[in-house]
Design a protein around this motif. Sequence first.
Motif, PDB file in Angstrom:
ATOM      1  N   LEU A  81      -2.607  -2.608  -3.050  1.00 10.18           N
ATOM      2  CA  LEU A  81      -1.182  -2.936  -2.923  1.00 10.18           C
ATOM      3  C   LEU A  81      -0.973  -4.418  -3.179  1.00 10.18           C
ATOM      4  N   ASP A  82       0.130  -4.762  -3.849  1.00  8.87           N
ATOM      5  CA  ASP A  82       0.581  -6.144  -3.989  1.00  8.87           C
ATOM      6  C   ASP A  82       1.900  -6.288  -3.237  1.00  8.87           C
ATOM      7  N   ILE A  83       2.095  -7.457  -2.622  1.00  2.00           N
ATOM      8  CA  ILE A  83       3.290  -7.696  -1.802  1.00  2.00           C
ATOM      9  C   ILE A  83       3.916  -9.024  -2.209  1.00  2.00           C
ATOM     10  N   ASP A  84       5.219  -8.988  -2.500  1.00  2.00           N
ATOM     11  CA  ASP A  84       6.000 -10.204  -2.731  1.00  2.00           C
ATOM     12  C   ASP A  84       6.987 -10.346  -1.572  1.00  2.00           C
ATOM     13  N   ALA A  85       7.106 -11.571  -1.043  1.00  2.00           N
ATOM     14  CA  ALA A  85       7.942 -11.807   0.140  1.00  2.00           C
ATOM     15  C   ALA A  85       9.065 -12.785  -0.170  1.00  2.00           C
ATOM     16  N   GLN A  92      13.094 -12.787   9.378  1.00  6.40           N
ATOM     17  CA  GLN A  92      13.613 -11.615   8.671  1.00  6.40           C
ATOM     18  C   GLN A  92      13.249 -11.749   7.196  1.00  6.40           C
ATOM     19  N   TRP A  93      12.607 -10.693   6.645  1.00  4.11           N
ATOM     20  CA  TRP A  93      12.038 -10.790   5.309  1.00  4.11           C
ATOM     21  C   TRP A  93      12.385  -9.561   4.476  1.00  4.11           C
ATOM     22  N   LEU A  94      12.427  -9.783   3.170  1.00  5.12           N
ATOM     23  CA  LEU A  94      12.517  -8.691   2.215  1.00  5.12           C
ATOM     24  C   LEU A  94      11.200  -8.660   1.434  1.00  5.12           C
ATOM     25  N   LEU A  95      10.489  -7.561   1.555  1.00  8.19           N
ATOM     26  CA  LEU A  95       9.204  -7.420   0.880  1.00  8.19           C
ATOM     27  C   LEU A  95       9.327  -6.427  -0.267  1.00  8.19           C
ATOM     28  N   THR A  96       8.743  -6.788  -1.390  1.00  6.20           N
ATOM     29  CA  THR A  96       8.651  -5.879  -2.529  1.00  6.20           C
ATOM     30  C   THR A  96       7.200  -5.444  -2.660  1.00  6.20           C
ATOM     31  N   LEU A  97       6.983  -4.138  -2.572  1.00  5.53           N
ATOM     32  CA  LEU A  97       5.637  -3.572  -2.615  1.00  5.53           C
ATOM     33  C   LEU A  97       5.360  -3.044  -4.016  1.00  5.53           C
ATOM     34  N   HIS A  98       4.181  -3.339  -4.534  1.00  4.91           N
ATOM     35  CA  HIS A  98       3.773  -2.889  -5.864  1.00  4.91           C
ATOM     36  C   HIS A  98       2.454  -2.113  -5.738  1.00  4.91           C
TER      37      HIS A  98
END
Length: 229
Positions: A81-85, A92-98
């Motif tokens: 998994l790759d994670i962009d934060a 409070q965060w928005l994470l994009t999972l790849h």
Amino acid sequence: MDWTTLLRLPSTMLLVLAAIALLFTLVQLVAVRSRLDQGQPLAATGRGVLVLVAFSVTLVLAGAGWGLRGYRMLTEEQPVLDIDARILSPQQWLLTLHWPDGATRQVRLSGDAWRVEAVVLKWTAPVMFAHVPPFYRLDRLSGRYDDAAQEAQAPRTVVALDSHGSLDVVDLKRLHPGWIPGVDTVFGSGVFLPLVDQGHYSVSLMNTGALVARPDEVTEQRLQQPFGG
């Protein structure tokens, strides 16, 4: 050249030297037979000693070579998994999972760090050394607070990830335990890292079944700064 590449080089060299030593052993073995046929027992004895020495060297070189190959194999990893934060507000965060298959997903997370957990099926040593990777199922992504007291009281985020993964090994192992020979154990593995704005992280699975998490170079530099940069 990284350290895994350096491990690969002596491994190959040792196996090549072992092959040469084995060839020398066979040549000396033929020479022993020839001396015996010629009625030269003393010379045959000398050649016999060379056979024993050469064969011992062959075993040592081959064992060392395969040992290094096995060590390198155990440290190899498969991407999980790759994670962009991106920060929305404090904690409070928005994470994009790849995922490796190209799938993506965005989730909101509360806390100071992210944590990923997976259920892993680990093989016995003979299966591992046959280069069969462990099976895994990503289980959940959760937020983690640095302060344990805040962790006990603040809102927590838990996101199920079991729609992605290589196999639902837990159900298969439970329902049909005899269907999967060579299984060592099924266990949980988890990793977490602090969050920074615009951070990028990668999660991979070692052949031992352990999850490994790493920030990229820029994120690593920001994590080393006070308050995450």
